[in-house]
Design an enzyme around this catalytic site. Structure first.
Site, mmCIF file in Angstrom:
data_model
loop_
_atom_site.group_PDB
_atom_site.id
_atom_site.type_symbol
_atom_site.label_atom_id
_atom_site.label_comp_id
_atom_site.label_asym_id
_atom_site.label_seq_id
_atom_site.Cartn_x
_atom_site.Cartn_y
_atom_site.Cartn_z
ATOM 1 N N GLY A 23 25.745 51.429 -20.681
ATOM 2 C CA GLY A 23 25.194 50.362 -20.144
ATOM 3 C C GLY A 23 24.208 50.732 -18.965
ATOM 4 O O GLY A 23 24.303 51.784 -18.529
ATOM 5 N N CYS A 24 23.029 50.053 -18.660
ATOM 6 C CA CYS A 24 21.950 50.571 -17.887
ATOM 7 C C CYS A 24 21.286 49.202 -17.288
ATOM 8 O O CYS A 24 20.543 48.541 -17.783
ATOM 9 C CB CYS A 24 20.894 51.086 -18.656
ATOM 10 S SG CYS A 24 19.459 51.994 -17.738
ATOM 11 N N ILE A 25 21.940 48.776 -16.041
ATOM 12 C CA ILE A 25 21.562 47.799 -15.213
ATOM 13 C C ILE A 25 21.675 46.474 -16.190
ATOM 14 O O ILE A 25 22.572 45.596 -15.878
ATOM 15 C CB ILE A 25 20.408 47.981 -14.532
ATOM 16 C CG1 ILE A 25 20.303 49.225 -13.597
ATOM 17 C CG2 ILE A 25 20.063 46.641 -13.756
ATOM 18 C CD1 ILE A 25 18.987 49.488 -12.873
ATOM 19 N N THR A 26 20.714 46.132 -16.950
ATOM 20 C CA THR A 26 20.755 44.946 -17.596
ATOM 21 C C THR A 26 20.638 45.068 -19.244
ATOM 22 O O THR A 26 20.476 44.053 -20.124
ATOM 23 C CB THR A 26 19.351 43.856 -17.440
ATOM 24 O OG1 THR A 26 18.244 44.649 -17.784
ATOM 25 C CG2 THR A 26 19.514 43.617 -15.740
ATOM 26 N N ARG A 27 20.742 46.345 -19.549
ATOM 27 C CA ARG A 27 20.839 46.578 -20.912
ATOM 28 C C ARG A 27 21.801 47.629 -21.493
ATOM 29 O O ARG A 27 22.189 48.161 -20.840
ATOM 30 C CB ARG A 27 19.422 47.382 -21.170
ATOM 31 C CG ARG A 27 18.244 46.692 -21.070
ATOM 32 C CD ARG A 27 16.848 47.610 -21.149
ATOM 33 N NE ARG A 27 15.674 46.926 -20.682
ATOM 34 C CZ ARG A 27 14.635 46.555 -21.314
ATOM 35 N NH1 ARG A 27 14.613 47.087 -22.735
ATOM 36 N NH2 ARG A 27 13.736 45.891 -21.003
#
Length: 77
Positions: A23-27
């Site tokens: 996961g990377c903030i919103t992606r």
């Protein structure tokens, strides 16, 4: 009924097609084994706002619940 994470896994071609996910903030940033198995329409139906494909690297834009969904998918792997 399938969870959002399960629907995303299906859109990415199944759990066996996912090599890595984070996961990377919103992606959701993923590496898949066969990008031809990725179903963009299924990912959008699962709630993705967008899909970015770069070879075997797939980014699924899903919003601020990216980290918990990535953790749920990692638990499936």
């Amino acid at each position: 009924m399938a969870s959002k994470a399960e629907k995303i896994v299906a859109g990415l071609g199944g759990i066996d097609n996912i090599d890595e996910i984070e996961g990377c903030i919103t992606r959701l940033r993923t590496e898949v084994n066969d990008p031809a198995l990725v179903n963009e329409a299924a990912l959008k139906a699962a709630g993705a706002h967008g899909v970015v494909k770069m070879g075997t690297a797939i980014q699924v834009v899903i919003g601020t619940d990216a980290d918990p969904i990535a953790a749920e998918i990692e638990d499936m792997m």
